[in-house]
Design a protein around this motif. Structure first.
Motif, PDB file in Angstrom:
ATOM      1  N   VAL A  42       0.851  -1.202   0.000  1.00  0.00           N
ATOM      2  CA  VAL A  42       0.000   0.000   0.000  1.00  0.00           C
ATOM      3  C   VAL A  42       0.882   1.247   0.000  1.00  0.00           C
ATOM      4  CG1 VAL A  42      -1.898  -1.184   1.168  1.00  0.00           C
ATOM      5  CG2 VAL A  42      -0.146  -0.020   2.530  1.00  0.00           C
ATOM      6  N   PRO A  43       0.340   2.402  -0.379  1.00  0.00           N
ATOM      7  CA  PRO A  43       1.178   3.606  -0.469  1.00  0.00           C
ATOM      8  C   PRO A  43       1.637   4.121   0.896  1.00  0.00           C
ATOM      9  CG  PRO A  43      -0.827   3.841  -1.789  1.00  0.00           C
ATOM     10  CD  PRO A  43      -1.007   2.622  -0.931  1.00  0.00           C
ATOM     11  N   ILE A  44       2.841   4.638   0.924  1.00  0.00           N
ATOM     12  CA  ILE A  44       3.334   5.387   2.074  1.00  0.00           C
ATOM     13  C   ILE A  44       2.576   6.716   2.112  1.00  0.00           C
ATOM     14  CG2 ILE A  44       5.349   6.580   3.027  1.00  0.00           C
ATOM     15  CD1 ILE A  44       5.635   3.569   3.228  1.00  0.00           C
ATOM     16  N   PRO A  45       2.161   7.181   3.293  1.00  0.00           N
ATOM     17  CA  PRO A  45       1.423   8.455   3.362  1.00  0.00           C
ATOM     18  C   PRO A  45       2.162   9.600   2.678  1.00  0.00           C
ATOM     19  CG  PRO A  45       1.317   7.311   5.469  1.00  0.00           C
ATOM     20  CD  PRO A  45       2.271   6.529   4.618  1.00  0.00           C
ATOM     21  N   GLY A  46       1.459  10.291   1.780  1.00  0.00           N
ATOM     22  CA  GLY A  46       2.016  11.446   1.089  1.00  0.00           C
ATOM     23  C   GLY A  46       2.694  11.138  -0.228  1.00  0.00           C
ATOM     24  N   ALA A  47       3.004   9.870  -0.494  1.00  0.00           N
ATOM     25  CA  ALA A  47       3.806   9.530  -1.675  1.00  0.00           C
ATOM     26  C   ALA A  47       3.031   9.718  -2.973  1.00  0.00           C
ATOM     27  CB  ALA A  47       4.311   8.094  -1.569  1.00  0.00           C
ATOM     28  N   VAL A  48       1.799   9.242  -3.028  1.00  0.00           N
ATOM     29  CA  VAL A  48       1.010   9.390  -4.258  1.00  0.00           C
ATOM     30  C   VAL A  48       0.812  10.863  -4.575  1.00  0.00           C
ATOM     31  CG1 VAL A  48      -1.222   8.964  -5.347  1.00  0.00           C
ATOM     32  CG2 VAL A  48      -0.144   7.155  -3.998  1.00  0.00           C
ATOM     33  N   GLU A  49       0.440  11.633  -3.565  1.00  0.00           N
ATOM     34  CA  GLU A  49       0.164  13.056  -3.775  1.00  0.00           C
ATOM     35  C   GLU A  49       1.411  13.783  -4.283  1.00  0.00           C
ATOM     36  OE1 GLU A  49      -2.650  11.323  -0.836  1.00  0.00           O
ATOM     37  OE2 GLU A  49      -0.466  11.289  -1.082  1.00  0.00           O
ATOM     38  N   THR A  80       4.125  12.524  -5.926  1.00  0.00           N
ATOM     39  CA  THR A  80       4.524  12.134  -7.280  1.00  0.00           C
ATOM     40  C   THR A  80       3.557  12.676  -8.331  1.00  0.00           C
ATOM     41  OG1 THR A  80       3.426   9.986  -6.932  1.00  0.00           O
ATOM     42  CG2 THR A  80       5.818  10.092  -6.564  1.00  0.00           C
ATOM     43  N   ARG A  81       2.281  12.717  -7.997  1.00  0.00           N
ATOM     44  CA  ARG A  81       1.319  13.299  -8.942  1.00  0.00           C
ATOM     45  C   ARG A  81       1.550  14.800  -9.100  1.00  0.00           C
ATOM     46  NH1 ARG A  81      -4.526  10.649  -7.230  1.00  0.00           N
ATOM     47  NH2 ARG A  81      -4.245   8.600  -8.203  1.00  0.00           N
ATOM     48  N   TRP A  82       1.829  15.461  -7.992  1.00  0.00           N
ATOM     49  CA  TRP A  82       2.072  16.901  -8.033  1.00  0.00           C
ATOM     50  C   TRP A  82       3.324  17.208  -8.842  1.00  0.00           C
ATOM     51  CZ3 TRP A  82       5.987  20.051  -6.015  1.00  0.00           C
ATOM     52  CH2 TRP A  82       5.702  21.430  -5.970  1.00  0.00           C
ATOM     53  N   ALA A  83       4.372  16.396  -8.679  1.00  0.00           N
ATOM     54  CA  ALA A  83       5.598  16.585  -9.448  1.00  0.00           C
ATOM     55  C   ALA A  83       5.332  16.418 -10.943  1.00  0.00           C
ATOM     56  CB  ALA A  83       6.668  15.604  -8.992  1.00  0.00           C
ATOM     57  N   THR A  84       4.557  15.398 -11.290  1.00  0.00           N
ATOM     58  CA  THR A  84       4.224  15.175 -12.697  1.00  0.00           C
ATOM     59  C   THR A  84       3.451  16.358 -13.264  1.00  0.00           C
ATOM     60  OG1 THR A  84       4.174  12.773 -12.337  1.00  0.00           O
ATOM     61  CG2 THR A  84       3.068  13.597 -14.301  1.00  0.00           C
ATOM     62  N   ALA A  85       2.525  16.884 -12.478  1.00  0.00           N
ATOM     63  CA  ALA A  85       1.747  18.047 -12.929  1.00  0.00           C
ATOM     64  C   ALA A  85       2.630  19.262 -13.156  1.00  0.00           C
ATOM     65  CB  ALA A  85       0.663  18.360 -11.901  1.00  0.00           C
ATOM     66  N   ASP A  92       2.547  -2.874 -11.773  1.00  0.00           N
ATOM     67  CA  ASP A  92       1.110  -3.064 -11.518  1.00  0.00           C
ATOM     68  C   ASP A  92       0.724  -2.508 -10.154  1.00  0.00           C
ATOM     69  OD1 ASP A  92       0.891  -4.341 -13.951  1.00  0.00           O
ATOM     70  OD2 ASP A  92       0.807  -6.366 -13.110  1.00  0.00           O
ATOM     71  N   ASN A  93       1.569  -2.787  -9.143  1.00  0.00           N
ATOM     72  CA  ASN A  93       1.288  -2.327  -7.779  1.00  0.00           C
ATOM     73  C   ASN A  93       1.295  -0.804  -7.712  1.00  0.00           C
ATOM     74  OD1 ASN A  93       2.404  -3.754  -4.587  1.00  0.00           O
ATOM     75  ND2 ASN A  93       0.851  -2.228  -5.014  1.00  0.00           N
ATOM     76  N   LEU A  94       2.261  -0.181  -8.385  1.00  0.00           N
ATOM     77  CA  LEU A  94       2.325   1.282  -8.406  1.00  0.00           C
ATOM     78  C   LEU A  94       1.113   1.865  -9.130  1.00  0.00           C
ATOM     79  CD1 LEU A  94       6.126   1.692  -9.264  1.00  0.00           C
ATOM     80  CD2 LEU A  94       5.034   2.373  -7.111  1.00  0.00           C
ATOM     81  N   ALA A  95       0.809   1.303 -10.281  1.00  0.00           N
ATOM     82  CA  ALA A  95      -0.304   1.830 -11.081  1.00  0.00           C
ATOM     83  C   ALA A  95      -1.632   1.673 -10.361  1.00  0.00           C
ATOM     84  CB  ALA A  95      -0.338   1.124 -12.438  1.00  0.00           C
ATOM     85  N   LYS A  96      -1.796   0.593  -9.629  1.00  0.00           N
ATOM     86  CA  LYS A  96      -3.046   0.344  -8.909  1.00  0.00           C
ATOM     87  C   LYS A  96      -3.376   1.473  -7.950  1.00  0.00           C
ATOM     88  CE  LYS A  96      -3.060  -2.859  -5.664  1.00  0.00           C
ATOM     89  NZ  LYS A  96      -3.096  -4.192  -4.988  1.00  0.00           N
ATOM     90  N   HIS A  97      -2.362   2.101  -7.382  1.00  0.00           N
ATOM     91  CA  HIS A  97      -2.578   3.169  -6.406  1.00  0.00           C
ATOM     92  C   HIS A  97      -2.441   4.571  -7.010  1.00  0.00           C
ATOM     93  CE1 HIS A  97      -2.923   0.329  -3.166  1.00  0.00           C
ATOM     94  NE2 HIS A  97      -1.770  -0.216  -3.478  1.00  0.00           N
ATOM     95  N   GLY A  98      -2.262   4.638  -8.307  1.00  0.00           N
ATOM     96  CA  GLY A  98      -2.248   5.937  -8.962  1.00  0.00           C
ATOM     97  C   GLY A  98      -0.900   6.618  -9.045  1.00  0.00           C
ATOM     98  N   PHE A  99       0.199   5.888  -8.788  1.00  0.00           N
ATOM     99  CA  PHE A  99       1.516   6.483  -8.970  1.00  0.00           C
ATOM    100  C   PHE A  99       1.760   6.713 -10.457  1.00  0.00           C
ATOM    101  CE2 PHE A  99       2.191   4.519  -4.788  1.00  0.00           C
ATOM    102  CZ  PHE A  99       2.827   5.555  -4.120  1.00  0.00           C
ATOM    103  N   PRO A 100       2.314   7.859 -10.840  1.00  0.00           N
ATOM    104  CA  PRO A 100       2.535   8.131 -12.259  1.00  0.00           C
ATOM    105  C   PRO A 100       3.634   7.257 -12.850  1.00  0.00           C
ATOM    106  CG  PRO A 100       3.441   9.899 -10.913  1.00  0.00           C
ATOM    107  CD  PRO A 100       2.677   9.010  -9.980  1.00  0.00           C
ATOM    108  N   LEU A 101       3.354   6.693 -14.023  1.00  0.00           N
ATOM    109  CA  LEU A 101       4.316   5.911 -14.793  1.00  0.00           C
ATOM    110  C   LEU A 101       4.304   6.447 -16.221  1.00  0.00           C
ATOM    111  CD1 LEU A 101       3.336   2.366 -13.481  1.00  0.00           C
ATOM    112  CD2 LEU A 101       5.461   3.571 -12.952  1.00  0.00           C
ATOM    113  N   ASP A 102       5.470   6.540 -16.821  1.00  0.00           N
ATOM    114  CA  ASP A 102       5.594   7.087 -18.167  1.00  0.00           C
ATOM    115  C   ASP A 102       5.502   5.951 -19.176  1.00  0.00           C
ATOM    116  OD1 ASP A 102       6.369   8.280 -20.578  1.00  0.00           O
ATOM    117  OD2 ASP A 102       7.738   9.664 -19.568  1.00  0.00           O
ATOM    118  N   ALA A 103       4.486   5.969 -20.026  1.00  0.00           N
ATOM    119  CA  ALA A 103       4.300   4.908 -21.016  1.00  0.00           C
ATOM    120  C   ALA A 103       5.375   4.935 -22.093  1.00  0.00           C
ATOM    121  CB  ALA A 103       2.917   5.037 -21.650  1.00  0.00           C
TER     122      ALA A 103
END
Length: 276
Positions: free
Chosen positions: A145-152, A154-159, A180-191
């Motif tokens: 599961v995500p570490i608190p604050g990590a998803v937010e 990484t998404r903010w950095a991508t933005a 798959d685990n990262l993508a499931k929780h919304g972490f940004p991945l570059d296709a």
């Protein structure tokens, strides 16, 4: 000749017999009563292995969640500062003029963006030691599961137009599961680009992450390094206690500015250095 006395009546005879029988019984000691048979004891439930304080703290404490969230809020503030400074770089492997390079951040995965403490608890409950095979099985389950604050973060950095790279010592064999685990929780991945750099993905990519940081630094200006182990920041983190302290002192100005560290009392190069 004396005559025989008359026979006693039947009722009198019966009373005499009963009285004699009662008298005989009264003189006997009654047999002891049989002791009650105790039921068989219930089968004892197997003892539940006690968790060490480090696991309890990591998995349950508000203090841990606060420390992680605090680290990522600091990372967001420092990223703003780094974007405004074209000479800013966090990677010791970065050389030459970096001003024209696009920005990136490098994060570790385990206990930095993904929480694997359930796997640690499972090993303790089952009374087994860590092994690479058990670890890879856990990774394939995709249950971290995500570490608190990590998803937010990484998404903010991508933005903000910042490329997000994940440099992990998970083996290349579990890279697909990790993605798959990262993508499931919304972490940004570059296709369009490989941003998950795993151990052994290339022959020269061993446990020391310096070679992988160099690959990112070749094409990007590395604004921040985020991790939970000294090896996420420097080459030579698996040295002696004295060598690690010397490296720390030489780079003390990086902490909290260009290097953001998260707490991990479960495992790490610090245990090896301490002989644990």
């Amino acid at each position: 000749m004396r005559p025989h006395p008359p026979a006693p009546p039947f009722r009198v005879l019966l009373s005499v017999i009963l009285f004699a029988a009662l008298a005989a019984c009264a003189g006997r000691t009654p047999p002891p009563a049989a002791a009650p048979v105790a039921p068989p004891p219930a089968a004892a439930a197997p003892a539940k292995a006690a968790l060490p304080d480090s696991v309890v703290w990591f998995r349950t404490s508000v203090e841990y969640r606060a420390a992680a969230a605090q680290a990522y809020r600091l990372a967001s503030l420092m990223l703003e500062r780094a974007l405004a400074d074209r000479a800013w770089t966090a990677a010791l492997e970065q050389t030459g003029d970096v001003a024209a390079k696009p920005p990136a951040v490098i994060l570790d995965v385990d206990e930095t963006v993904l929480d694997n403490s359930e796997s640690e608890e499972r090993n303790i409950r089952e009374g087994v030691a860590y092994s690479d095979a058990r670890w890879n099985t856990w990774c394939e389950e995709r249950k971290a599961v995500p570490i608190p604050g990590a998803v937010e973060f990484t998404r903010w950095a991508t933005a903000k137009g910042v490329a997000v790279f994940y440099v992990t010592n998970r083996e290349h064999a579990v890279e697909a599961a990790t993605r798959d685990n990262l993508a499931k929780h919304g972490f940004p991945l570059d296709a369009g680009r490989d941003t998950v750099l795993t151990k052994g993905e290339r022959p020269e990519w061993g446990s020391d992450k310096s070679s992988r940081r160099s690959v990112v630094a070749k094409d990007f200006r590395v604004l921040l390094l985020v991790g939970d182990d000294f090896g996420d920041f420097v080459q030579g983190a698996r040295g002696t206690l004295a060598a690690r302290r010397a490296l720390d002192e030489a780079n003390a100005a990086m902490w909290g500015v260009k290097w953001i560290v998260l707490p991990n009392p479960l495992y790490g190069s610090w245990k090896t250095a301490a002989g644990q």
